[in-house]
Scaffold this motif. Structure first.
Motif, PDB file in Angstrom:
ATOM      1  N   PRO A   1      19.483  -0.669  60.644  1.00 38.10           N
ATOM      2  CA  PRO A   1      18.892  -1.334  59.472  1.00 38.10           C
ATOM      3  C   PRO A   1      19.955  -1.534  58.398  1.00 38.10           C
ATOM      4  CG  PRO A   1      17.487   0.459  60.240  1.00 38.10           C
ATOM      5  CD  PRO A   1      18.783   0.578  61.000  1.00 38.10           C
ATOM      6  N   GLU A   2      19.769  -2.535  57.566  1.00 41.91           N
ATOM      7  CA  GLU A   2      20.837  -2.915  56.641  1.00 41.91           C
ATOM      8  C   GLU A   2      21.174  -1.846  55.613  1.00 41.91           C
ATOM      9  OE1 GLU A   2      19.238  -5.805  53.357  1.00 41.91           O
ATOM     10  OE2 GLU A   2      18.324  -6.400  55.251  1.00 41.91           O
ATOM     11  N   ASP A   3      20.210  -1.001  55.251  1.00 42.49           N
ATOM     12  CA  ASP A   3      20.486   0.008  54.225  1.00 42.49           C
ATOM     13  C   ASP A   3      20.513   1.431  54.770  1.00 42.49           C
ATOM     14  OD1 ASP A   3      20.860  -1.666  51.982  1.00 42.49           O
ATOM     15  OD2 ASP A   3      18.693  -1.993  51.866  1.00 42.49           O
ATOM     16  N   GLU A   4      20.671   1.588  56.085  1.00 42.24           N
ATOM     17  CA  GLU A   4      20.809   2.929  56.658  1.00 42.24           C
ATOM     18  C   GLU A   4      22.239   3.419  56.474  1.00 42.24           C
ATOM     19  OE1 GLU A   4      20.433   5.215  60.973  1.00 42.24           O
ATOM     20  OE2 GLU A   4      19.190   3.472  60.529  1.00 42.24           O
ATOM     21  N   ASP A   5      22.371   4.659  56.021  1.00 41.80           N
ATOM     22  CA  ASP A   5      23.700   5.234  55.836  1.00 41.80           C
ATOM     23  C   ASP A   5      24.344   5.492  57.198  1.00 41.80           C
ATOM     24  OD1 ASP A   5      25.650   7.596  55.667  1.00 41.80           O
ATOM     25  OD2 ASP A   5      25.333   7.126  53.558  1.00 41.80           O
TER      26      ASP A   5
ATOM     27  N   ARG B   1      25.347  -1.189  55.960  1.00 42.33           N
ATOM     28  CA  ARG B   1      25.773  -2.555  56.290  1.00 42.33           C
ATOM     29  C   ARG B   1      25.806  -3.433  55.044  1.00 42.33           C
ATOM     30  NH1 ARG B   1      21.776  -4.698  60.378  1.00 42.33           N
ATOM     31  NH2 ARG B   1      23.149  -6.524  60.379  1.00 42.33           N
ATOM     32  N   THR B   2      24.915  -3.169  54.103  1.00 39.04           N
ATOM     33  CA  THR B   2      24.930  -3.924  52.842  1.00 39.04           C
ATOM     34  C   THR B   2      26.225  -3.663  52.080  1.00 39.04           C
ATOM     35  OG1 THR B   2      22.515  -3.823  52.682  1.00 39.04           O
ATOM     36  CG2 THR B   2      23.726  -4.312  50.664  1.00 39.04           C
ATOM     37  N   GLN B   3      26.622  -2.395  52.006  1.00 36.98           N
ATOM     38  CA  GLN B   3      27.891  -2.065  51.341  1.00 36.98           C
ATOM     39  C   GLN B   3      29.072  -2.621  52.120  1.00 36.98           C
ATOM     40  OE1 GLN B   3      27.168   2.172  51.385  1.00 36.98           O
ATOM     41  NE2 GLN B   3      26.796   2.231  49.166  1.00 36.98           N
TER      42      GLN B   3
ATOM     43  N   ALA C   1      33.600  -9.101  52.299  1.00 35.80           N
ATOM     44  CA  ALA C   1      33.815 -10.227  51.390  1.00 35.80           C
ATOM     45  C   ALA C   1      35.122 -10.069  50.622  1.00 35.80           C
ATOM     46  CB  ALA C   1      32.636 -10.349  50.424  1.00 35.80           C
ATOM     47  N   ALA C   2      35.446  -8.824  50.239  1.00 32.87           N
ATOM     48  CA  ALA C   2      36.706  -8.567  49.534  1.00 32.87           C
ATOM     49  C   ALA C   2      37.910  -8.882  50.411  1.00 32.87           C
ATOM     50  CB  ALA C   2      36.762  -7.105  49.086  1.00 32.87           C
TER      51      ALA C   2
ATOM     52  N   LEU D   1      25.405 -10.469  56.081  1.00 32.97           N
ATOM     53  CA  LEU D   1      25.314  -9.083  56.510  1.00 32.97           C
ATOM     54  C   LEU D   1      26.025  -8.911  57.848  1.00 32.97           C
ATOM     55  CD1 LEU D   1      23.882  -6.435  55.532  1.00 32.97           C
ATOM     56  CD2 LEU D   1      22.079  -7.007  57.171  1.00 32.97           C
ATOM     57  N   PRO D   2      27.033  -8.030  57.917  1.00 39.29           N
ATOM     58  CA  PRO D   2      27.775  -7.877  59.175  1.00 39.29           C
ATOM     59  C   PRO D   2      27.032  -7.006  60.183  1.00 39.29           C
ATOM     60  CG  PRO D   2      28.650  -6.364  57.536  1.00 39.29           C
ATOM     61  CD  PRO D   2      27.585  -7.183  56.840  1.00 39.29           C
TER      62      PRO D   2
END
Length: 326
Positions: free
Chosen positions: A141-145, A151-153, A159-160, A167-168
């Motif tokens: 999931p996108e916000d699972e640590d 994945r959101t982070q 992007a940097a 979302l990768p």
């Protein structure tokens, strides 16, 4: 030419929380026994494969002897990407994969963890990959640590580094297929990600903390296929099981909780060329390996612990749900 290689760096036992080491025991011992079984299983079903151990230290003589019997070549590669002290709480040793990548010489290399068991010919896997790089899409999931990064982070870090903000995917570290033609591009992107991670670490910011994060960025820049039909991460802890009876359809089993248990049980048969490990048909091989790994026919003590663990896990989950939705 295809090479199957296991990168293994000797480091602190604390860097693998999935391994229980008895007091005074050598933390490398379960790994050495597991990787011997892993190499033996690859050789069992792929007799012509080139097998390589990539490490920063020579194996002890008894393990070296068993590896030689299996036709495993040994390559010494220093741990140049060792992270600074305090870089991450765990799995820092996984970053040794970056050094292993820089040492590849075969036309195609399949890099696997020491706790991966091969249960079939790799012909279908390699045919599927063709001239692409490949890895296992973990579908988190996108916000699972994921070891300190969601994945959101990760999307912001990608992007940097010049990628789009989409979302990768997150690829597991248990298996990577790396064609030699793509290795320079993958390594260049790894170095960019590593440089960013080190600079953000100095500032106390979120960063790539494991090789999975680094490779998940690097693999975005090359032709890629997933290995999801050929390998799976199979958890067999008392509190978390992912056994569904379809494991026989896979080529590779990744068993993070079995280094000091299932792999240890298979070490004797794997090092005896007259045993069932080498002589049984695939049906018997799957059955015996499944027993060793706790897929089925579990011992009474293990079954009791698994049932108790399941109850505890369910209670924790319900408690968390109640706290989230009072």
């Amino acid at each position: 030419m295809t090479t199957v290689a296991i990168p293994f760096v000797r480091t602190e036992a604390s860097q693998n929380p999935n391994l229980r080491v008895r007091d005074g025991g050598d933390p490398a011992e379960p790994y050495m026994r597991a990787m011997t079984v892993a190499f033996a299983s690859v050789r069992r079903w792929n007799p012509d494969a080139d097998l390589h151990l990539i490490s920063n230290a020579a194996p002890e003589e008894d393990h070296h002897r068993e590896l030689r019997r299996l036709g495993v070549e040994y390559k010494l590669v220093p741990f140049a990407h060792r992270p600074p002290v305090g870089f991450a709480a765990r799995f820092e040793a996984s970053l040794y994969l970056l050094d292993a990548l820089g040492s590849l010489e075969a036309d195609t290399t399949l890099l696997i963890d020491p706790d991966v068991l091969c249960v079939n010919s790799m012909d279908a896997l390699l045919s599927h990959v063709a001239d692409h790089a490949a890895a296992l899409d973990m579908q988190f999931p996108e916000d699972e640590d994921i070891n300190g990064l969601t994945r959101t982070q990760a999307a912001a870090l990608h992007a940097a580094l010049g990628e789009s903000v989409t979302l990768p995917l997150h690829y597991g570290g248990e298996a990577y297929v790396v064609p030699l033609a793509l290795a320079p591009a993958i390594m260049a992107r790894c170095e960019s990600a590593w440089t960013l991670a080190l600079s953000r670490n100095l500032e106390g910011l979120t960063k790539f903390t494991t090789e999975e994060h680094v490779l998940s960025y690097a693999l975005r820049g090359v032709p890629l296929k997933t290995l999801n039909d050929h390998i799976r991460r199979i958890w067999t802890t008392h509190t978390f099981r992912q056994v569904d009876g379809l494991e026989g359809q896979l080529t590779l089993w990744h068993l993070p909780a079995e280094k000091d248990r299932g792999f240890n049980a298979l070490y004797g048969p794997a090092t005896d060329f007259g045993s069932w490990f080498w002589l049984a048909d695939r049906g018997e091989f799957l059955d015996r390996c499944g027993r060793a790994m706790g897929f089925h026919h579990r011992t009474p003590s293990r079954l009791a612990k698994d049932i108790a663990g399941s109850v505890v896990s369910r209670a924790r989950h319900l408690g968390a749900c109640r706290r989230a939705h009072p």
